[in-house]
Design an enzyme around this catalytic site. Structure first.
Site: not given
Length: 289
Positions: A22, A73, A136, A159-160, A237
């Site tokens: 990060s 999230k 999220g 599709k879960d 990123y």
């Protein structure tokens, strides 16, 4: 940094997994130092099943707050005392603010995405966007694009067990912005994805596909979906240029990396934590060139 840490220094952090890559700590710590604020920002690798304990720690250590990244999230939203209107709709948070033990959850991902587009000369109003993902960040992008005037949104998700939540989000968007056409599809239907991308102005990946350790993968399997004039964005990123963006660039697309979304959602969170504006121009020059 050590010279400015004291017994009164406030703590902020990023939680999620993985977080070792990060850029948030460098961005926030530079901004705190630049503005003379007595805070320090770090990152903690927190799995989804550890979120409840992490939220308890925010209160225990009297942290000013936390940013929340994938996959935490949605889980983090469950433990807030209060949610912002957008976070309520989306059911996820990426920013937690601690006011004397009362935790408020916000979602700034959508704002970051739209401002990143704008920073590259792309407006969402009147455009069609296809979005891969239903978590999220993806939901925040979808909601914010609708609120900012997108004419059509096509959503592709796995599709879960959580697919129903994606359908519910689409219905909420239709209720809030009936002039915006919203459709949901199975992400496994690559033929349909190619068709929807073909009629879109913008394509956005808001899944973790492309992030380490999946840096050799892309959500778009058929590269003939790409064309000159299409804007392709990635919420990932790290790496800065994902496989998706490399293949889209080769096809002549306008490509926007996820770093700008990180910058602009971070600027919104910084304002929530401090009440001040992040020195965005300086941060961009220092960390995002």
């Amino acid at each position: 940094m050590e010279s400015r840490i004291s017994g009164t220094t406030g703590l902020l952090a990023l939680i999620g997994s993985p977080v070792g890559h990060s850029g948030s700590p460098a961005m926030y710590n530079y901004s705190f130092q630049r503005l003379g604020l007595d805070y320090v920002y770090t990152a903690f690798d927190i799995k989804e099943e550890e979120v409840a304990k992490a939220v308890d720690a925010i209160r225990t250590f009297q942290m000013r707050g936390c940013n929340v990244t994938m996959p935490d999230k949605t889980e983090a939203a469950k433990y807030m005392d209060e949610l912002s209107p957008a976070a309520q709709i989306i059911g996820a948070v990426n920013t937690i603010v601690n006011d004397n033990g009362r935790l408020t959850g916000y979602i700034t991902d959508g704002e970051g995405f739209v401002n990143n587009l704008r920073d590259h000369g792309v407006e969402i109003k009147g455009k069609k966007i296809t979005v891969a993902g239903g978590g999220g960040a993806a939901t925040a992008i979808q909601v914010q694009c609708a609120l900012d005037g997108a004419r059509e949104i096509s959503i592709f998700n796995i599709k879960d067990a959580f697919f129903e939540r994606t359908l519910e989000t689409a219905e909420k968007i239709r209720s809030a912005k009936p002039e915006c056409t919203v459709q949901v599809y199975d992400i496994a239907d690559q033929a349909k994805m190619k068709e929807e991308i073909g009629s879109s102005d913008i394509f956005a990946n808001a899944t973790i596909v492309g992030m380490k350790p999946m840096e050799h993968e892309s959500v778009v399997k058929d590269v003939t979906a790409f064309r000159p004039g299409l804007v392709v964005c990635d919420a990932v990123y790290h790496p800065k240029k994902t496989k998706l963006l490399k293949e889209a660039e080769e096809a002549g697309c306008t490509c926007i990396t996820g770093e700008g979304m990180l910058l602009w959602q971070g600027a919104a969170a910084f304002k929530l934590y401090t009440g001040l504006d992040m020195p965005v121009t300086e941060v961009k020059e220092k960390f995002f060139q």
